[in-house]
Design an enzyme around this catalytic site. Sequence first.
Site, PDB file in Angstrom:
ATOM      1  N   LYS A  95       0.894  -1.731  -0.057  1.00 15.68           N
ATOM      2  CA  LYS A  95      -0.189   0.253  -0.333  1.00 15.68           C
ATOM      3  C   LYS A  95       1.152   1.270  -0.073  1.00 15.68           C
ATOM      4  CE  LYS A  95      -3.897   1.788   0.270  1.00 15.68           C
ATOM      5  NZ  LYS A  95      -3.293   3.108  -0.769  1.00 15.68           N
ATOM      6  N   LYS A 104       5.274   2.197  -2.703  1.00 16.81           N
ATOM      7  CA  LYS A 104       5.846   3.957  -2.402  1.00 16.81           C
ATOM      8  C   LYS A 104       5.739   3.344  -4.363  1.00 16.81           C
ATOM      9  CE  LYS A 104       4.988   7.299  -1.372  1.00 16.81           C
ATOM     10  NZ  LYS A 104       3.849   7.737  -0.159  1.00 16.81           N
ATOM     11  N   SER A 159      -7.169   5.938   4.378  1.00 20.20           N
ATOM     12  CA  SER A 159      -7.178   4.899   2.618  1.00 20.20           C
ATOM     13  C   SER A 159      -8.013   3.519   2.911  1.00 20.20           C
ATOM     14  CB  SER A 159      -5.947   4.968   2.625  1.00 20.20           C
ATOM     15  OG  SER A 159      -5.674   6.232   1.501  1.00 20.20           O
ATOM     16  N   THR A 195      -4.556  12.907   6.418  1.00 22.86           N
ATOM     17  CA  THR A 195      -3.652  13.119   7.488  1.00 22.86           C
ATOM     18  C   THR A 195      -2.865  14.384   8.678  1.00 22.86           C
ATOM     19  OG1 THR A 195      -2.704  11.802   5.378  1.00 22.86           O
ATOM     20  CG2 THR A 195      -1.397  13.037   6.618  1.00 22.86           C
ATOM     21  N   LYS A 201       4.621   2.207   8.939  1.00 27.98           N
ATOM     22  CA  LYS A 201       3.386   2.859   9.036  1.00 27.98           C
ATOM     23  C   LYS A 201       2.026   2.203   9.574  1.00 27.98           C
ATOM     24  CE  LYS A 201       3.203   7.080   7.279  1.00 27.98           C
ATOM     25  NZ  LYS A 201       3.159   8.301   6.326  1.00 27.98           N
ATOM     26  N   ASN A 240      -1.804  19.312   0.646  1.00 22.49           N
ATOM     27  CA  ASN A 240      -2.393  19.332   1.588  1.00 22.49           C
ATOM     28  C   ASN A 240      -3.116  18.878   2.731  1.00 22.49           C
ATOM     29  OD1 ASN A 240      -5.899  17.454   1.746  1.00 22.49           O
ATOM     30  ND2 ASN A 240      -4.377  15.991   1.652  1.00 22.49           N
TER      31      ASN A 240
END
Length: 419
Positions: free
Chosen positions: A69, A105, A353, A189, A93, A220
């Site tokens: 992810k 990523k 997510s 976030t 994480k 953001n």
Amino acid sequence: MHSVNPLENVQMILKKSCEILNLDGSLYELLKEPERTIEINIPVKMDNGKFRIFKGYRSQHCDVMGPYKGGIRFHPSVNGDEVKALSIWMSLKCSATHLPFGGGKGGIIVDVDELSENELEKLSRGYVKELYKYIGDRFDIPAPDVNTNEKIMAWMLDEYIKLTGNNTLATFTGKALGFGGSYGRKEATGVGVAVITRESLKKIGVNIKDSKIAIQGFGNVGSNTAKHLARMGGNILSISEYDSEYGIYTIYNEDGFNISELISHFAKYNTLINYENAKHISIDQFYSLDVDVLIPCALENAITEEEAKKIRAKLIVEGANGPVDYIADGILRQKDIGVIPDILANSGGVIASYFEWVQNISGIDMTEDDVLNKVEYKMLLAYNEIMNIKDEYGVTMRLASYIYSVLRLYKILKLRSRI
């Protein structure tokens, strides 16, 4: 000044965590590099009729906890080591916040300001065309990152569906609400960074309503962090941002900003450089501000040795991935400045997510309050457990977060006979 390679950065801390836990040396060998890194070349027919080749990457670090992810960034500085490092951070994480994902990523080396919308769409679809065999809702689930958004996710998901015939919406997250997206995803976030900032200030005896805060970056993450800190009563005195014409600039107001006004201004002009209710200060002055907390929400390695020597804040909360390099981290430790690491502080996005993915898989929708309350709950749970590790081992919050994540990964690897 030497700036540490982001892959070296994460590997150094990973190695130290394994050593503190006195675990088999092979654990570090298993975790220090991704399981798979893919490099691709994407041909795009530009508006002038000529072809241009763009280089892209996807790094898949560790799938022991579940599907890979992680986001996809479009930026001129994207490189192989960067995406590898970011995928490792994503594994840590997800482990820290008990998500059933491994780290992934991706990125493309590109300056999006140089592309038309037509060229950007071709590039986005081209990325999926080269990688679709290596992604999927049960294998690798990409999401937006720097310079990507829900429109780009829509192009990518549409291309994936065309190529595979698999009409699942769960292969990408960070999508628009009308195309399988989740309420609360954009804010998550920033909400998480704000929650961790509030709790961390409380630990050092500062009430958030009396706090003085500086934020680097107003995209953001930075803008939503500011929004929710202001909602909690925090006072944001300074914002540092980047303007495509003028470069890095910093605005300051000793009485604190009206954040909703700032957000509206940024949405209208895509810059704060012309915001009237502020004075401009240098970037050196920004780092030297006498504030309670500094929150870097831009790119990795924003705070190196040079910046660390100037910082006077009591606390750093990492809104970005890897904004404090290994050398700077040591300097901040010597100055007794606490650092709340990225793998905890900015994990709200991947938590949201996860809930978007759950909604796509199950077909059951959640409200914005549902999602953001779940984000806060998971982050507070991780924060408190990591604080216990910090006290038990007598280490920094960064090392405590790594130790906690690595220990969970080790237990799962043992259960699955991978080590």
